[in-house]
Structure formats: structure tokens, C-alpha cells
Design a protein around this motif. Sequence first.
Motif, PDB file in Angstrom:
ATOM      1  N   ALA A  22      71.216  34.930 107.454  1.00 40.72           N
ATOM      2  CA  ALA A  22      72.531  34.764 108.068  1.00 40.72           C
ATOM      3  C   ALA A  22      72.745  33.332 108.545  1.00 40.72           C
ATOM      4  O   ALA A  22      73.825  32.752 108.349  1.00 40.72           O
ATOM      5  CB  ALA A  22      72.686  35.742 109.228  1.00 40.72           C
ATOM      6  N   ASN A  23      71.731  32.731 109.149  1.00 43.13           N
ATOM      7  CA  ASN A  23      71.891  31.369 109.635  1.00 43.13           C
ATOM      8  C   ASN A  23      71.822  30.333 108.525  1.00 43.13           C
ATOM      9  O   ASN A  23      72.410  29.257 108.641  1.00 43.13           O
ATOM     10  CB  ASN A  23      70.870  31.072 110.729  1.00 43.13           C
ATOM     11  N   MET A  24      71.137  30.654 107.431  1.00 44.09           N
ATOM     12  CA  MET A  24      71.205  29.760 106.273  1.00 44.09           C
ATOM     13  C   MET A  24      72.628  29.729 105.734  1.00 44.09           C
ATOM     14  O   MET A  24      73.149  28.665 105.357  1.00 44.09           O
ATOM     15  CB  MET A  24      70.233  30.212 105.187  1.00 44.09           C
ATOM     16  N   ALA A  25      73.274  30.899 105.692  1.00 42.32           N
ATOM     17  CA  ALA A  25      74.667  30.948 105.253  1.00 42.32           C
ATOM     18  C   ALA A  25      75.542  30.084 106.146  1.00 42.32           C
ATOM     19  O   ALA A  25      76.403  29.330 105.669  1.00 42.32           O
ATOM     20  CB  ALA A  25      75.154  32.393 105.247  1.00 42.32           C
ATOM     21  N   GLN A  26      75.336  30.171 107.466  1.00 40.54           N
ATOM     22  CA  GLN A  26      76.106  29.339 108.388  1.00 40.54           C
ATOM     23  C   GLN A  26      75.851  27.852 108.137  1.00 40.54           C
ATOM     24  O   GLN A  26      76.751  27.016 108.249  1.00 40.54           O
ATOM     25  CB  GLN A  26      75.740  29.675 109.834  1.00 40.54           C
ATOM     26  N   ALA A  27      74.615  27.535 107.770  1.00 43.80           N
ATOM     27  CA  ALA A  27      74.229  26.133 107.620  1.00 43.80           C
ATOM     28  C   ALA A  27      74.807  25.474 106.374  1.00 43.80           C
ATOM     29  O   ALA A  27      75.121  24.281 106.398  1.00 43.80           O
ATOM     30  CB  ALA A  27      72.703  26.030 107.595  1.00 43.80           C
ATOM     31  N   ILE A  28      74.978  26.239 105.290  1.00 48.64           N
ATOM     32  CA  ILE A  28      75.309  25.583 104.009  1.00 48.64           C
ATOM     33  C   ILE A  28      76.692  25.938 103.481  1.00 48.64           C
ATOM     34  O   ILE A  28      77.095  25.386 102.449  1.00 48.64           O
ATOM     35  CB  ILE A  28      74.257  25.915 102.939  1.00 48.64           C
ATOM     36  N   THR A  29      77.438  26.810 104.154  1.00 45.93           N
ATOM     37  CA  THR A  29      78.681  27.326 103.584  1.00 45.93           C
ATOM     38  C   THR A  29      79.906  26.657 104.195  1.00 45.93           C
ATOM     39  O   THR A  29      80.062  26.624 105.422  1.00 45.93           O
ATOM     40  CB  THR A  29      78.789  28.847 103.810  1.00 45.93           C
ATOM     41  N   ALA A  30      80.769  26.159 103.332  1.00 49.72           N
ATOM     42  CA  ALA A  30      82.095  25.705 103.743  1.00 49.72           C
ATOM     43  C   ALA A  30      83.088  26.815 103.437  1.00 49.72           C
ATOM     44  O   ALA A  30      82.838  27.655 102.559  1.00 49.72           O
ATOM     45  CB  ALA A  30      82.479  24.428 103.000  1.00 49.72           C
ATOM     46  N   PRO A  31      84.233  26.878 104.150  1.00 49.26           N
ATOM     47  CA  PRO A  31      85.226  27.921 103.865  1.00 49.26           C
ATOM     48  C   PRO A  31      85.610  27.940 102.382  1.00 49.26           C
ATOM     49  O   PRO A  31      85.937  26.901 101.795  1.00 49.26           O
ATOM     50  CB  PRO A  31      86.421  27.526 104.744  1.00 49.26           C
ATOM     51  N   GLY A  32      85.498  29.126 101.770  1.00 51.61           N
ATOM     52  CA  GLY A  32      85.867  29.277 100.365  1.00 51.61           C
ATOM     53  C   GLY A  32      84.753  29.032  99.384  1.00 51.61           C
ATOM     54  O   GLY A  32      84.928  29.257  98.180  1.00 51.61           O
ATOM     55  N   ASP A  33      83.577  28.587  99.853  1.00 47.74           N
ATOM     56  CA  ASP A  33      82.452  28.393  98.939  1.00 47.74           C
ATOM     57  C   ASP A  33      82.066  29.719  98.275  1.00 47.74           C
ATOM     58  O   ASP A  33      82.059  30.768  98.908  1.00 47.74           O
ATOM     59  CB  ASP A  33      81.237  27.843  99.686  1.00 47.74           C
ATOM     60  N   GLY A  39      60.349  26.273 101.491  1.00 49.33           N
ATOM     61  CA  GLY A  39      60.725  25.692 100.209  1.00 49.33           C
ATOM     62  C   GLY A  39      61.489  24.392 100.354  1.00 49.33           C
ATOM     63  O   GLY A  39      61.039  23.456 101.047  1.00 49.33           O
ATOM     64  N   ASN A  40      62.661  24.327  99.740  1.00 54.40           N
ATOM     65  CA  ASN A  40      63.453  23.108  99.646  1.00 54.40           C
ATOM     66  C   ASN A  40      63.651  22.446 101.016  1.00 54.40           C
ATOM     67  O   ASN A  40      64.145  23.072 101.951  1.00 54.40           O
ATOM     68  CB  ASN A  40      64.798  23.441  99.015  1.00 54.40           C
ATOM     69  N   GLU A  41      63.290  21.183 101.101  1.00 56.17           N
ATOM     70  CA  GLU A  41      63.338  20.481 102.386  1.00 56.17           C
ATOM     71  C   GLU A  41      64.757  20.376 102.945  1.00 56.17           C
ATOM     72  O   GLU A  41      64.971  20.512 104.162  1.00 56.17           O
ATOM     73  CB  GLU A  41      62.748  19.076 102.229  1.00 56.17           C
ATOM     74  N   ARG A  42      65.724  20.133 102.072  1.00 53.76           N
ATOM     75  CA  ARG A  42      67.099  19.977 102.552  1.00 53.76           C
ATOM     76  C   ARG A  42      67.614  21.285 103.151  1.00 53.76           C
ATOM     77  O   ARG A  42      68.248  21.283 104.214  1.00 53.76           O
ATOM     78  CB  ARG A  42      67.992  19.526 101.390  1.00 53.76           C
ATOM     79  N   LEU A  43      67.341  22.393 102.476  1.00 55.13           N
ATOM     80  CA  LEU A  43      67.788  23.684 102.989  1.00 55.13           C
ATOM     81  C   LEU A  43      67.051  24.049 104.274  1.00 55.13           C
ATOM     82  O   LEU A  43      67.663  24.562 105.227  1.00 55.13           O
ATOM     83  CB  LEU A  43      67.576  24.772 101.933  1.00 55.13           C
ATOM     84  N   CYS A  44      65.757  23.804 104.327  1.00 54.35           N
ATOM     85  CA  CYS A  44      64.995  24.105 105.536  1.00 54.35           C
ATOM     86  C   CYS A  44      65.475  23.255 106.712  1.00 54.35           C
ATOM     87  O   CYS A  44      65.578  23.749 107.849  1.00 54.35           O
ATOM     88  CB  CYS A  44      63.503  23.873 105.302  1.00 54.35           C
ATOM     89  N   VAL A  96      57.204  28.428  90.186  1.00 49.97           N
ATOM     90  CA  VAL A  96      57.741  27.740  89.009  1.00 49.97           C
ATOM     91  C   VAL A  96      57.730  26.232  89.263  1.00 49.97           C
ATOM     92  O   VAL A  96      58.232  25.774  90.293  1.00 49.97           O
ATOM     93  CB  VAL A  96      59.180  28.202  88.711  1.00 49.97           C
ATOM     94  N   PRO A  97      57.158  25.444  88.365  1.00 40.62           N
ATOM     95  CA  PRO A  97      57.186  23.990  88.546  1.00 40.62           C
ATOM     96  C   PRO A  97      58.623  23.488  88.708  1.00 40.62           C
ATOM     97  O   PRO A  97      59.508  23.847  87.942  1.00 40.62           O
ATOM     98  CB  PRO A  97      56.558  23.460  87.244  1.00 40.62           C
ATOM     99  N   GLY A  98      58.845  22.690  89.731  1.00 44.67           N
ATOM    100  CA  GLY A  98      60.173  22.145  89.977  1.00 44.67           C
ATOM    101  C   GLY A  98      61.083  23.034  90.806  1.00 44.67           C
ATOM    102  O   GLY A  98      62.193  22.622  91.161  1.00 44.67           O
ATOM    103  N   ALA A  99      60.627  24.248  91.142  1.00 41.42           N
ATOM    104  CA  ALA A  99      61.489  25.162  91.901  1.00 41.42           C
ATOM    105  C   ALA A  99      61.799  24.628  93.290  1.00 41.42           C
ATOM    106  O   ALA A  99      62.873  24.892  93.847  1.00 41.42           O
ATOM    107  CB  ALA A  99      60.833  26.538  92.011  1.00 41.42           C
ATOM    108  N   MET A 100      60.878  23.857  93.855  1.00 42.89           N
ATOM    109  CA  MET A 100      61.080  23.361  95.218  1.00 42.89           C
ATOM    110  C   MET A 100      62.339  22.502  95.324  1.00 42.89           C
ATOM    111  O   MET A 100      62.913  22.350  96.408  1.00 42.89           O
ATOM    112  CB  MET A 100      59.864  22.559  95.662  1.00 42.89           C
ATOM    113  N   ALA A 101      62.803  21.948  94.210  1.00 44.05           N
ATOM    114  CA  ALA A 101      64.002  21.101  94.229  1.00 44.05           C
ATOM    115  C   ALA A 101      65.274  21.901  94.456  1.00 44.05           C
ATOM    116  O   ALA A 101      66.294  21.333  94.876  1.00 44.05           O
ATOM    117  CB  ALA A 101      64.110  20.325  92.911  1.00 44.05           C
ATOM    118  N   VAL A 102      65.222  23.225  94.193  1.00 43.90           N
ATOM    119  CA  VAL A 102      66.459  24.010  94.266  1.00 43.90           C
ATOM    120  C   VAL A 102      66.326  25.302  95.063  1.00 43.90           C
ATOM    121  O   VAL A 102      67.330  25.960  95.345  1.00 43.90           O
ATOM    122  CB  VAL A 102      66.977  24.365  92.851  1.00 43.90           C
TER     123      VAL A 102
END
Length: 405
Positions: free
Chosen positions: A106-117, A252-257, A223-229
Amino acid sequence: MSDFYSTRRLPPYVFEQVNRVKAAARGQGADIIDLGMGNPDLPTPKFITDKLIETAQKPRTNRYSASKGIPGLRRAQANYYARRFGVKLDPERQVVATLGSKEGFANMAQAITAPGDVVLCPNPSYPIHAFGFLMAGGVIRSVPAEPNEDFFRQAERAVKHSIPKPIAVIVSYPANPTACVATLDFYQDLVAFAKANDLFILSDLAYSEIYFGSEPTPSVLQVPGAMAVAVEFTTLSKTFSMAGWRMGFAVGNERLCAALARVKSYLDYGAFTPIQVAAAAALNGPEDCIVEMRETYRKRRDALVESFGRAGWDVPTPPASMFAWAPIPPKFRDLGSVEFAKLLIEKASVAVAPGIGFGEHGDDFVRIAFVENEQRIRQAARNIRKFMDGADQTLHNVLPLQKTA
């Protein structure tokens, strides 16, 4: 009085309708065998509760904790991923402790979502996967829950025809409620799909340790490279029967974390420190309790599939999770999952979860949880058999029952 903006985006809670019927039946003295909520009934291993008690007796541990998790807990989660999946994580930048995986989602959604995404979400799926983003102002495009070619066909179509373009795709294997599992080959294709379409992957791995075959369930981060996404959510709720402790992780992904950690820093001070210390002990401790838990659920699964089958209700054998995703028997299918679930409580004293609560594509099913012992599961089957055998005589003036050949 009109609802507030966020609550207007939420439909009535389907499970509450069944809960009211269940409460009323119990109020009249009925012994309801509750296979509805996925609420583990097994005890938390003693070494974990001992660590909680020991730590809670230290005066300093009653202070505010760390929102993203104490360092020892984040190291323990990183070590678990290294042992279990062969995945290397930086505890400082790639691990965030959450108040259960549900809060993390739920808080990841709050962190990355703009209205209408737009977000791609399986249907049927665990409700927070979709409604976390709806509450954050996002839009959901449904994709199939099964990890197969149709998943990618529908996901490609959703990406092509969505405006704006989706920002993320959600997956959850072993799946709640369907119990289907994904292979590492599927995850490899998913990572390639996400990179080709500039999508993040949000993977829910809550049931990672409840598998019944010889092959452990994989992680998308293998999966190799999965950490990027990709970022992945796990929980101790099922693995160690710690549901009420509310302890989970996003990794996982540093930006999302980092985005999740920033949002959480404004919302909470993390779990009670003794809970975090005990959770670290769980992750660092012996794994025989996990093996025992898995075997208990396997025995319950086998008892359910066998006894329900003899009662006249064919339930597919789930390969993983603590649930069976059971097609409503043909005679009752036109009722829909909510009315069928109510009927089971009233006529068989058995509670299950209506499939529509996990999405409109689940309305021909109910979810049955392995949260009672084998004896109670077999008693549920006997109750159901008695109800189904007499349904034509007892319900013909009340319900339009479909005739079966």
C-alpha cells in the motif's frame, strides 16, 4: 452524506457480508468450521517468542524504532535471500522492513503513483494489489493470473492500449487466491517484458516457503538484471506463523526501496523493536520449523482434496500456498460466490472466502484456507456432503438450482 474521495474508490468489502452471516450463525450456537480467512493457526516457534520476551524486558527497547527496520533485521533478510535464492542484497539500500507485506504494498503505491497512473494487476488477485493503487489515485488494467503465454498477450495489449502507458506490473506467485506458481523461465520473460516496456515489477512472494513439490519456489530477483526493474515483498506471517506480528519486507530495486522508505519515514517509526529483534532471530534461526509448517499444510491440503472429493466437490490439488481455489459445484454456480459462501455457512456450518472478493474473474470460485486441523477439515467435508445430497429437496423452493447430468 457523500463519501470521501479515497473511500469512493473502494467497493463494499465483500468478505464482510460473509462475516456477518458467520457471526450470526455463531451467535445462534453453530459450530462454524472457518476455512475463510488465511489466518495461520499454527503456533509461532518458541525460540522466536523467547527472543521477543527477552528483548522486551530491556528498558531501551520500548523507545521509537527505525522506520526502515533496525540494521540487524535488514542484514538478516539480506542473508536469507543469499541462502534461499542466491541473491545478493545491500541491507542499507535494498532492504526495507514493513509492517507486513500488505502495508508495504500500500505504501509503495503511495510512493510511486501519480493520479491516473496505470498499473497492470492480475485478476483474481489479493485485494491490496489493486486497491492500494486505486486509493493512491491510480488506474488498474487487469491481466490473467496464470503465469503463461496468455499473461503476456494480455499484458502486451494492455500496454499498447493504455493511455498513459502503465508504470508497473504486479505479480504474485505462489498466488493468492489461485495457488498457481511461476517458473524461473516465466520470470526471465517477465523481466525482459518489463525492460522492453519501461515497467517496474512488483512481486508479492508472501507464500515463498509453502510449496509442495521438490522444487522450491523462485524469486524474480534471481533473474540477471532483475534488480534494475523489480522489487519483491515478503512476510514472516506464513513462514513462521507470525501473522499478528506484522513483519514483512520490500527488497530489490534501490530507487523503489528509497521511495518506500521515504514515505514510511513520514508515517511510522517501524515495528516495536522487540518484534524486529525476534524477526531477525527467526530469519537467522534453524529451518526445521519451516519444514514442519510446510508438511502440516501438505497434510491438510491432501485431507481437503480427498475428503471434499468424496463429498462430491472436486477441488484441484494446489501445488503451493495455504489455499485451494475451488470451482463452485455446477449445481450452485449460478448463485455466484457470495451467495454460495453464505449458503455453506447456513446449511453446512463451513465458512469459505467468496472468489469475487479477489476480482470479478473469481466469481465462479471460492478460496478454502488450510487453517483447521485434518479432523476439522474432514468434518467440513461431511457437513458439505450432507448439504449437497439434500440440496434438491431442501432448496428447490428457495433457490434456482442448476440441473446436472
